[in-house]
Design a protein around this motif. Structure first.
Motif, short mmCIF file in Angstrom:
data_model
loop_
_atom_site.label_atom_id
_atom_site.label_comp_id
_atom_site.label_asym_id
_atom_site.label_seq_id
_atom_site.Cartn_x
_atom_site.Cartn_y
_atom_site.Cartn_z
N GLU A 48 3.57 31.19 6.42
CA GLU A 48 2.36 31.36 7.31
C GLU A 48 1.62 30.25 7.99
N VAL A 49 1.86 29.19 7.28
CA VAL A 49 1.54 27.79 7.75
C VAL A 49 2.18 27.51 9.27
N ILE A 50 3.46 27.35 8.94
CA ILE A 50 4.55 26.92 9.85
C ILE A 50 4.56 28.00 11.16
N ASP A 51 4.17 29.32 10.93
CA ASP A 51 4.37 30.31 11.95
C ASP A 51 2.93 29.97 12.72
N LYS A 52 1.84 29.68 12.02
CA LYS A 52 0.30 29.70 12.68
C LYS A 52 0.79 28.24 13.46
N ALA A 53 1.31 27.19 13.08
CA ALA A 53 1.40 25.84 13.67
C ALA A 53 2.20 26.04 15.15
N GLU A 54 3.30 26.78 15.05
CA GLU A 54 3.85 27.29 16.19
C GLU A 54 3.08 27.96 17.20
N ALA A 55 2.62 29.10 16.46
CA ALA A 55 1.74 30.05 17.47
C ALA A 55 0.64 29.10 18.34
N LEU A 56 -0.08 28.26 17.31
CA LEU A 56 -1.04 27.36 18.09
C LEU A 56 -0.65 26.71 19.06
N PHE A 57 0.64 25.98 18.61
CA PHE A 57 1.27 25.03 19.84
C PHE A 57 1.66 25.85 21.19
N ARG A 58 2.11 27.03 20.90
CA ARG A 58 2.54 27.87 22.17
C ARG A 58 1.30 28.34 22.83
N GLU A 59 0.27 28.46 22.13
CA GLU A 59 -0.97 28.97 22.78
C GLU A 59 -1.59 28.10 23.66
N ILE A 60 -1.89 26.72 22.94
CA ILE A 60 -2.45 25.53 23.58
C ILE A 60 -1.74 25.09 24.77
N SER A 61 -0.44 24.85 24.49
CA SER A 61 0.54 24.34 25.48
C SER A 61 1.02 25.31 26.76
N GLY A 62 0.97 26.55 26.43
CA GLY A 62 1.15 27.47 27.43
C GLY A 62 2.77 27.50 27.51
N VAL A 63 3.66 27.13 26.60
CA VAL A 63 4.95 26.99 26.77
C VAL A 63 5.32 28.73 26.77
N SER A 64 6.43 29.01 27.40
CA SER A 64 6.64 30.57 27.41
C SER A 64 7.66 30.86 26.28
N ASN A 65 7.95 32.03 26.11
CA ASN A 65 8.91 32.52 25.09
C ASN A 65 10.43 32.17 25.55
N ASP A 66 10.56 31.53 26.84
CA ASP A 66 11.82 31.13 27.17
C ASP A 66 12.36 29.84 26.16
N TYR A 67 11.26 29.49 25.56
CA TYR A 67 11.38 27.92 25.08
C TYR A 67 11.47 28.31 23.34
#
Ligand SMILES: Cc1ncc(COP(=O)(O)O)c(C=O)c1O
Length: 363
Positions: A48-67
């Motif tokens: 749950e922790v690592i998934d949340k870290a990744e999800a937050l990174f994606r949300e904040i950076s705006g990096v797309s699902n192509d990455y």
């Protein structure tokens, strides 16, 4: 206890509310009766922790699902080896072009020489790395596997505000000392990476965002722990990862989101940097290392004293005021105020006031 305003270049300040939250739940993470550093990296709690870290990174950076967003071992420097091992194989020429803008850029370039044909695309060394070199886009080679740059040069205090158009050649940036400090269009890059120890968490690991179509080209002998495809398949859990570091990243990203994310953070960072550069520019007592405002970093503000004999006193009195770790990198000397995301405006104001008071007394 008083927390210092720590201007160190890294490991750097972690926001105090994050540190307090970590302290409060250190012995018993969410009622498990165990510390976050005592539970399995494969447990539901840690996933749950690592998934949340990744999800937050994606949300904040705006990096797309192509990455893919990967948490990898070895800090930033190990990526100097991983990048050529994973990406030189993209093209038969096994060629890459590096932009030389400082010590870390040079280290990355030197390491890449072990694996392929490396070309220096632009060189800031004749300018002592205090100015960014011009990049001649017409020199970008069609048979290059990638172009490599360092987006913020921690030691000198230079930062690229614009990036070259590399066409269909993937552009890679080492953004260790500025990651998530400003809005960047991630779709312009093939790979962005950053060591955690400045804007994200503890040292020793890095976050890598790699475009998915660049996976699968690693050299045959690439060790699994350097292979981005393996990280991608195993969701960054090839072996026992640094669970504590990833947990801290999650906490720091929760804090960053609550602060208003990148748009808010970029404004604060710009204001912090402006405060210090204005003081430097108004004075002949302080000499800014980077003269061109277009090249100045918002993360690492570097300056010298016009009277170098006052350096020891400046540093001593700063420490007395709780303004610590201002010495410049050992290779360049002088002073460097690293003002990453976690450095509050009050810390920069306190430094600004100290600099002005010191100048008045010593001029
Ligand atoms: C821009 C940049 N790249 C790479 C590194 C090396 O990081 P690490 O010590 O995690 O290998 C640093 C360290 O300060 C850095 O500032």
């Amino acid at each position: 206890m008083t927390r210092a305003f720590n201007f160190g270049a890294g490991p750097a300040m972690i926001p105090t509310p994050v540190m307090e939250a970590i302290r409060d739940e250190f012995l018993d993470y969410q009622g498990t009766g165990c510390s976050i550093i005592e539970i399995s990296h494969r447990s539901d709690t840690f996933i749950e922790v690592i998934d949340k870290a990744e999800a937050l990174f994606r949300e904040i950076s705006g990096v797309s699902n192509d990455y893919k967003v990967l948490f990898v071992h070895g800090g930033a420097s190990l990526q100097f080896s991983a990048i050529p091992l994973n990406l030189l194989g993209l093209k038969p020429a096994r060629k890459a072009q590096y932009v030389r803008t400082g010590v870390f850029a040079k280290k990355a370039e030197k390491e890449a020489h072990r694996y392929g044909h490396i070309d220096c695309l632009a060189n800031g060394e004749p300018l002592d790395f205090k100015t960014l070199p011009e990049i001649d886009e017409s020199r970008i080679s069609e048979d290059a596997s990638y172009v490599y740059m360092t987006s913020n040069n921690t030691i000198y205090g230079t930062q690229w505000k614009h990036f070259p158009n590399t066409g269909n050649i993937p552009l890679i940036i080492d953004s260790t000392s500025e990651i998530l400090s400003r809005r960047l269009d991630y779709s312009k890059f093939g790979l962005i990476f950053g060591g955690l120890q400045k804007n994200l968490g503890p040292s020793g690991m890095a976050v890598v965002c790699i475009r998915k179509d660049l996976l699968g080209y690693a050299d045959a002998g690439t060790p699994p722990l350097l292979n981005y495809e393996t990280y991608s398949q195993e969701k960054s859990l090839i072996n026992t990862t640094n669970t504590f570091a990833i947990y801290v990243v999650m906490k720091v990203l929760e804090w960053l989101k609550a602060k208003g994310g990148l748009d808010a953070m970029e404004k604060i960072n710009d204001a912090k940097a402006k405060l210090l550069y204005d003081i430097i520019d108004r004075s002949s007592f302080y000499l800014g290392v980077v003269k061109n405002p277009q090249h100045r970093s918002t993360m690492n503000v570097t300056f010298n004293l016009a009277k170098p004999e006052l350096e020891e006193k400046f540093n001593r009195l700063a420490i007395e005021k709780n303004l610590v770790a201002l010495e410049g990198h050992r290779s360049v000397g002088g002073f460097r105020a690293s003002i990453y995301n976690a450095m509050p405006m009050e810390g920069v104001q306190a430094l600004g006031q100290f600099m002005q008071d010191f100048e008045k007394k010593e001029i």
